[in-house]
Design a protein around this motif. Structure first.
Motif, mmCIF file in Angstrom:
data_model
loop_
_atom_site.group_PDB
_atom_site.id
_atom_site.type_symbol
_atom_site.label_atom_id
_atom_site.label_comp_id
_atom_site.label_asym_id
_atom_site.label_seq_id
_atom_site.Cartn_x
_atom_site.Cartn_y
_atom_site.Cartn_z
ATOM 1 N N PHE A 12 0.701 -1.156 -0.165
ATOM 2 C CA PHE A 12 0.041 0.099 -0.075
ATOM 3 C C PHE A 12 0.874 1.183 0.020
ATOM 4 O O PHE A 12 1.771 1.371 0.865
ATOM 5 C CB PHE A 12 -0.924 -0.147 1.079
ATOM 6 C CG PHE A 12 -1.781 1.185 1.338
ATOM 7 C CD1 PHE A 12 -2.839 1.640 0.380
ATOM 8 C CD2 PHE A 12 -1.550 2.199 2.429
ATOM 9 C CE1 PHE A 12 -3.305 2.899 0.634
ATOM 10 C CE2 PHE A 12 -2.174 3.246 2.579
ATOM 11 C CZ PHE A 12 -3.221 3.694 1.681
ATOM 12 N N GLN A 13 0.549 2.294 -1.060
ATOM 13 C CA GLN A 13 1.128 3.557 -1.001
ATOM 14 C C GLN A 13 0.317 4.618 -0.560
ATOM 15 O O GLN A 13 -0.613 4.696 -1.564
ATOM 16 C CB GLN A 13 1.686 3.651 -2.330
ATOM 17 C CG GLN A 13 2.880 2.734 -2.918
ATOM 18 C CD GLN A 13 3.952 2.792 -2.003
ATOM 19 O OE1 GLN A 13 4.556 3.965 -1.618
ATOM 20 N NE2 GLN A 13 4.604 1.684 -1.559
ATOM 21 N N PRO A 14 0.295 5.092 0.588
ATOM 22 C CA PRO A 14 -0.675 6.085 0.901
ATOM 23 C C PRO A 14 -0.583 7.454 0.160
ATOM 24 O O PRO A 14 0.353 7.672 -0.662
ATOM 25 C CB PRO A 14 -0.358 6.434 2.367
ATOM 26 C CG PRO A 14 1.030 6.080 2.611
ATOM 27 C CD PRO A 14 1.303 4.822 1.606
ATOM 28 N N PRO A 15 -1.768 8.000 -0.101
ATOM 29 C CA PRO A 15 -1.947 9.120 -1.193
ATOM 30 C C PRO A 15 -0.838 10.154 -0.252
ATOM 31 O O PRO A 15 -1.074 10.412 0.853
ATOM 32 C CB PRO A 15 -3.242 9.608 -1.042
ATOM 33 C CG PRO A 15 -3.852 8.869 -0.011
ATOM 34 C CD PRO A 15 -3.169 7.594 0.244
ATOM 35 N N ALA A 16 -0.313 11.166 -1.118
ATOM 36 C CA ALA A 16 0.620 12.044 -0.631
ATOM 37 C C ALA A 16 -0.036 13.183 -0.225
ATOM 38 O O ALA A 16 0.520 14.015 0.662
ATOM 39 C CB ALA A 16 1.484 12.431 -1.722
ATOM 40 N N ALA A 17 -1.115 13.575 -0.631
ATOM 41 C CA ALA A 17 -2.215 14.642 -0.358
ATOM 42 C C ALA A 17 -3.599 14.253 -0.272
ATOM 43 O O ALA A 17 -3.938 13.097 -0.658
ATOM 44 C CB ALA A 17 -1.699 15.771 -1.421
ATOM 45 N N THR A 18 -4.407 15.176 -0.132
ATOM 46 C CA THR A 18 -5.907 15.110 -0.188
ATOM 47 C C THR A 18 -6.328 14.588 -1.707
ATOM 48 O O THR A 18 -5.440 15.027 -2.667
ATOM 49 C CB THR A 18 -6.474 16.498 -0.059
ATOM 50 O OG1 THR A 18 -6.207 16.750 1.168
ATOM 51 C CG2 THR A 18 -8.001 16.227 -0.430
ATOM 52 N N LEU A 19 -7.184 13.526 -1.683
ATOM 53 C CA LEU A 19 -7.498 13.142 -3.131
ATOM 54 C C LEU A 19 -8.244 14.103 -3.859
ATOM 55 O O LEU A 19 -8.817 15.038 -3.384
ATOM 56 C CB LEU A 19 -8.291 11.837 -2.837
ATOM 57 C CG LEU A 19 -7.642 10.522 -2.245
ATOM 58 C CD1 LEU A 19 -8.526 9.535 -1.930
ATOM 59 C CD2 LEU A 19 -6.394 9.960 -2.935
ATOM 60 N N THR A 20 -8.067 14.140 -5.167
ATOM 61 C CA THR A 20 -8.839 14.748 -6.026
ATOM 62 C C THR A 20 -10.178 14.314 -6.311
ATOM 63 O O THR A 20 -10.509 12.984 -5.760
ATOM 64 C CB THR A 20 -8.160 15.013 -7.471
ATOM 65 O OG1 THR A 20 -8.047 13.563 -7.946
ATOM 66 C CG2 THR A 20 -6.675 15.502 -7.392
ATOM 67 N N SER A 21 -11.138 14.886 -6.602
ATOM 68 C CA SER A 21 -12.496 14.365 -6.818
ATOM 69 C C SER A 21 -12.526 13.246 -7.743
ATOM 70 O O SER A 21 -13.040 12.381 -7.456
ATOM 71 C CB SER A 21 -13.459 15.551 -7.520
ATOM 72 O OG SER A 21 -14.511 15.193 -7.544
ATOM 73 N N ASP A 22 -11.758 13.264 -8.722
ATOM 74 C CA ASP A 22 -11.746 12.144 -9.725
ATOM 75 C C ASP A 22 -10.996 10.998 -9.143
ATOM 76 O O ASP A 22 -11.484 9.820 -9.281
ATOM 77 C CB ASP A 22 -10.898 12.707 -10.976
ATOM 78 C CG ASP A 22 -11.645 13.517 -11.982
ATOM 79 O OD1 ASP A 22 -12.956 13.433 -11.687
ATOM 80 O OD2 ASP A 22 -11.049 14.162 -12.841
ATOM 81 N N GLU A 23 -9.983 11.135 -8.036
ATOM 82 C CA GLU A 23 -9.336 9.942 -7.614
ATOM 83 C C GLU A 23 -10.445 9.449 -6.609
ATOM 84 O O GLU A 23 -10.552 8.232 -6.509
ATOM 85 C CB GLU A 23 -8.093 10.501 -6.998
ATOM 86 C CG GLU A 23 -6.884 10.864 -7.840
ATOM 87 C CD GLU A 23 -5.965 11.380 -6.941
ATOM 88 O OE1 GLU A 23 -4.353 11.139 -7.432
ATOM 89 O OE2 GLU A 23 -6.123 12.104 -5.953
ATOM 90 N N ARG A 24 -10.999 10.188 -5.792
ATOM 91 C CA ARG A 24 -11.994 9.782 -5.020
ATOM 92 C C ARG A 24 -13.157 8.923 -5.507
ATOM 93 O O ARG A 24 -13.388 7.652 -5.265
ATOM 94 C CB ARG A 24 -12.619 10.828 -4.006
ATOM 95 C CG ARG A 24 -13.083 10.449 -2.822
ATOM 96 C CD ARG A 24 -13.710 11.622 -2.007
ATOM 97 N NE ARG A 24 -12.412 12.402 -1.487
ATOM 98 C CZ ARG A 24 -12.083 13.538 -1.698
ATOM 99 N NH1 ARG A 24 -12.778 14.433 -2.431
ATOM 100 N NH2 ARG A 24 -10.974 14.180 -1.301
#
Length: 177
Positions: A12-24
């Motif tokens: 697992f690689q945690p997201p570096a920042a807040t997810l974008t709407s598209d990523e979410r």
């Protein structure tokens, strides 16, 4: 270098920042599809095949299916706590011991497949209904520390794919078509 069969899709690689709407949105879609992808992965397997470990010393495919139900029940609860409480400390559980219980070792997988289907419908309905800012909410894991609901979403998106890949990788290796 030989791939690590414990992590068929990588760690697992945690997201570096807040997810974008598209990523979410993509992750929510993956969580929505996860039960059907898992069901496809186990379709046609015999009881003997389900009781085969995906790696030496690892869980059987049956235990993997039941683990996904156990884990995603906990994930759903963790999201609910993160949405309704201020920085809740979540309760960890010993997943290895849960996997050794009789139900995880011997129960028909259909029980957990049906549970996951219903649970994911409810989970996705919740995820799609919340305001994007709520994904910045924090839960606290006693061992892992603080994490946002965005990170939790990414973790459980990976988690479903990770364990389904254990099944599909063993099927391919054993030529269980």
């Amino acid at each position: 270098m030989t791939p690590d069969i414990r992590y068929p899709i990588g760690k697992f690689q945690p997201p570096a920042a807040t997810l974008t709407s598209d990523e979410r949105s993509g992750m929510i879609a993956a969580i929505a599809k996860a039960p059907s992808v898992l069901r496809t992965a186990v379709t046609g397997l015999t009881e003997k095949q389900l009781d085969t470990s995906y790696r030496p010393g690892g869980w059987t495919l049956r235990q993997v299916v039941h683990h996904l139900a156990d884990s995603h029940l906990n994930a759903y609860t963790r999201f609910k706590l993160g949405l309704t409480e201020d920085r809740p400390t979540i309760r960890p559980y010993d997943e290895a011991k849960w996997a050794e219980l009789d139900d995880a070792r011997n129960a028909p997988i259909g029980i957990s497949l049906e549970l996951l289907e219903a649970l994911h419908l409810r989970w996705v309905a919740m995820l799609e209904s919340i305001d994007p800012s709520q994904f910045e909410g924090i839960i606290v894991h006693p061992d892992s520390g603080e994490m946002t609901l965005d990170r939790l979403l990414a973790l459980y998106t990976w988690h479903g794919r990770h364990h389904t890949a254990h099944i599909t990788a063993l099927r391919a290796q054993m030529k269980w078509d």
